[in-house]
Design a protein around this motif. Structure first.
Motif, PDB file in Angstrom:
ATOM      1  N   THR A  23      47.419  50.090  53.933  1.00  0.00           N
ATOM      2  CA  THR A  23      47.633  49.353  52.652  1.00  0.00           C
ATOM      3  C   THR A  23      48.932  48.398  53.019  1.00  0.00           C
ATOM      4  O   THR A  23      49.626  48.946  53.872  1.00  0.00           O
ATOM      5  CB  THR A  23      47.955  50.533  51.552  1.00  0.00           C
ATOM      6  OG1 THR A  23      49.163  51.369  52.123  1.00  0.00           O
ATOM      7  CG2 THR A  23      46.719  51.132  51.367  1.00  0.00           C
ATOM      8  N   LYS A  31      52.790  50.259  45.989  1.00  0.00           N
ATOM      9  CA  LYS A  31      51.749  50.464  46.990  1.00  0.00           C
ATOM     10  C   LYS A  31      51.629  52.122  47.341  1.00  0.00           C
ATOM     11  O   LYS A  31      50.629  52.672  47.328  1.00  0.00           O
ATOM     12  CB  LYS A  31      52.235  49.700  48.228  1.00  0.00           C
ATOM     13  CG  LYS A  31      51.393  50.023  49.576  1.00  0.00           C
ATOM     14  CD  LYS A  31      51.628  49.085  50.682  1.00  0.00           C
ATOM     15  CE  LYS A  31      53.041  49.101  50.877  1.00  0.00           C
ATOM     16  NZ  LYS A  31      53.453  50.327  51.219  1.00  0.00           N
ATOM     17  N   ASP A 102      49.749  53.938  55.477  1.00  0.00           N
ATOM     18  CA  ASP A 102      50.614  53.051  54.297  1.00  0.00           C
ATOM     19  C   ASP A 102      51.758  52.500  55.163  1.00  0.00           C
ATOM     20  O   ASP A 102      52.547  52.983  55.694  1.00  0.00           O
ATOM     21  CB  ASP A 102      51.141  54.364  53.361  1.00  0.00           C
ATOM     22  CG  ASP A 102      51.862  53.745  52.409  1.00  0.00           C
ATOM     23  OD1 ASP A 102      51.561  52.478  51.991  1.00  0.00           O
ATOM     24  OD2 ASP A 102      52.741  54.417  51.706  1.00  0.00           O
TER      25      ASP A 102
END
Length: 451
Positions: A23, A31, A102
C-alpha cells in the motif's frame, strides 16, 4: 455484497494461493486506516490486538477505535500519526493468503516504498478524494511502474467527505489511469472507498450504488497471480554445494538452492555461469525425494552428469535460454543509503547468491518523478533518488533484464566497509530512457578495484 458472502465464497484451488501486495499513498490519505479496516472487517485481528487499539484510542480521547494503530506500530509513528517504516502484516481469508507491506507516504521515505513494493504483485495507491492526484500519487505510480508491479489498485479514499459523488471519483480515476498507463502499468483498477466508514473495503457500500465493481478485498481475492513457471527461462542460483563424503554417499555432489524462475527437468542440457561450462541435469532432489521436474520457487538439490567446479553464486540455466554474463551493467536504481552514491565509488554488488566487487563508472541521469524528466549527469544520487547508473564488476554476472525477470534482474549495491545496503538496482531499461548514454570512465586504480 455482504461480509458473510465474502467469507462463505467458494474455496477452490486458489484458496492456497499467496498474494503479496503493498500500500502507498500521500500523508493523511488514510492508508493505515485502510489497512486497519481491511484487517478488522476480514476478521484478521486478534481480540487482544483490538482491545489494545481500543484502549490506546480511548487514551487519546477518541470514542471509536483508531484502526490505523493496527499497523503504525512504532512509537514515533503513533505519536506523529504517520507511517515511517514498512510494516508487514500476514492475514488470510478462505480464498487466499496475503502478505501486506504498508509503506510510508512521505517523500523522504520513497526508498521504503521501493523496499515494500519490490516483491509485490499488486500495489494499492490511495488518493484523498478531496485532493485528487497529487505529486506523491504520481511518484508512487512511477515507482510501481519502475518495479514492474503487475497490478495497481487506485483506492479513492474519503468518499464520505465529498458526499459520495460519482463525478469526483470518475475525474480522479481518469487522471490517474491516463498517467499510470503512460508509464506502462499493465492493469489499473479504480475503487471508491471510505476506509473510516468501511465503504467498499470488505463490504459493498450502500452509499455508492452507482459503483458496480468489486470491493478492495474482493479484488485482492480474485486478481490472478499464479503464473505458469514454464513461461519463464529456468534460473537456478547455487546457494550451497553438498558433498557428504560418507560411506553411503561417497561420490555425491549436489548443488542446493531455490529455483529463481522457470522449470528444471532431468535430462536438460544446462550451462553454468559465469564459467560457461555445460553439462546435463542427472537428478533433482526435492524434500529428500528424487523428482523428474521442479519449478520456481521450489528449493531443490540439482546433480549434474559432469564434475564441474561449481560454487556458491554460480548460476545454472538451461542452455537453450541461458543468459549472457557481463562485467558491464546498466541499470535503473533507487538509492536507499543515507550517504550519496558517487561516480568512482567502490561497492559490492549482490546478485542472487553471488557477491562481487564493483565500481560505479557513471551516473548518466537522475529521474524527476513528478514529470518523469531526466536530469543529466547529476554526479551523485542522494537518498530516495532514482537514476541510471553504469557499474563495472570484477567478475562477470549473469543478469537478466528486470523487465524479463524481477528476481534475476535485480541486485543490491553494498558498502564494502560496513555491509550496509546502498542502492537497489533494476538491470536494463526503465519505462523512460536515460537522457544520455555516457561512455564509462577508464581511469586506472592501484588498489584492486580497477576492472
Amino acid at each position: 455484497m455482504s461480509t458473510t458472502h465474502v467469507v462463505e465464497g467458494a474455496v477452490d484451488a486458489g484458496a492456497t494461493s499467496l498474494l503479496r501486495f503493498a500500500t502507498a499513498g500521500s500523508v493523511d490519505d488514510g492508508k493505515s486506516t485502510l489497512v486497519g479496516r481491511l484487517l478488522h472487517d476480514s476478521k484478521s485481528v486478534l481480540a487482544d490486538q483490538l482491545e489494545a487499539v481500543e484502549h490506546a484510542s480511548r487514551n487519546r480521547g477518541q470514542e471509536a477505535p483508531d484502526l490505523a494503530l493496527l499497523t503504525d506500530g512504532l512509537r514515533a509513528e503513533r505519536e506523529q500519526g504517520i507511517t515511517i517504516d514498512v510494516a508487514y502484516r500476514y492475514f488470510a481469508t478462505p480464498r487466499r493468503r496475503f502478505i501486506l507491506a504498508d509503506t510510508p507516504g512521505h517523500v523522504q521515505y520513497t526508498r521504503n516504498m521501493v523496499t515494500g513494493a519490490s516483491t509485490a504483485e499488486l500495489a494499492v495507491v490511495l488518493v484523498d478524494a478531496r485532493n485528487g492526484v497529487v505529486e506523491q500519487t504520481r511518484r508512487h505510480a512511477a515507482v510501481a511502474a519502475l518495479l514492474r508491479v503487475p497490478h495497481v489498485v487506485l483506492a479513492v479514499n474519503k468518499m464520505d467527505l465529498v458526499d459520495y459523488q460519482e463525478s469526483v471519483f470518475a475525474a480522479i480515476a481518469e487522471e490517474f489511469t491516463t498517467y499510470a498507463a503512460s508509464l506502462g502499468v499493465p492493469e489499473i483498477t479504480a475503487i471508491p472507498i471510505s476506509a473510516l466508514a468501511g465503504d467498499n473495503v470488505v463490504t459493498a457500500s450502500a452509499h455508492m450504488d452507482w459503483y458496480g465493481g468489486p470491493t478492495v478485498l474482493e479484488h485482492l481475492e480474485t486478481v490472478p497471480v499464479v503464473a505458469d513457471p514454464s513461461d519463464d527461462p529456468g534460473r537456478f542460483p547455487v546457494q550451497y554445494v553438498i558433498r557428504p563424503q560418507t560411506a553411503e554417499h561417497p561420490d555425491y555432489r549436489g548443488y542446493a538452492g531455490q529455483i529463481a524462475s522457470g522449470v528444471l527437468r532431468v535430462g536438460d542440457p544446462v550451462t553454468v555461469l559465469p564459467s560457461g561450462r555445460t553439462s546435463t541435469i542427472e537428478a533433482i532432489d526435492a524434500l529428500g525425494q528424487a523428482v523428474d521436474v521442479a519449478w520456481a520457487p521450489q528449493s531443490v538439490t540439482v546433480r549434474l552428469t559432469d564434475d564441474i567446479d561449481i560454487s556458491r553464486g554460480d548460476l545454472i540455466a538451461p542452455t537453450a535460454s541461458a543468459p549472457s554474463a557481463s562485467q558491464d551493467i546498466e541499470a535503473t536504481v533507487c538509492h536507499v543509503g543515507d550517504r550519496p552514491l558517487t561516480v568512482g565509488q567502490r561497492v559490492l554488488i549482490k546478485h542472487t547468491t553471488r557477491t562481487v566487487k564493483a565500481i560505479v563508472k557513471d551516473i548518466p541521469s537522475r529521474l524527476t518523478l513528478d514529470d518523469l524528466s531526466q536530469h543529466p549527469a547529476p554526479g551523485e544520487l542522494a537518498a530516495n533518488d532514482i537514476g541510471r547508473i553504469v557499474v563495472r564488476t570484477a567478475e562477470p554476472l549473469a543478469l537478466d533484464a528486470y523487465a524479463d525477470s524481477r528476481r534475476t534482474g535485480s541486485f543490491l549495491l553494498i558498502d564494502p566497509a560496513d555491509g550496509t545496503t546502498l542502492t537497489a538496482g533494476m538491470a536494463g531499461t526503465a519505462f523512460a530512457e536515460a537522457a544520455a548514454d555516457a561512455a564509462p570512465a577508464d581511469e586506472a586504480d592501484d588498489d584492486g578495484w580497477d576492472f
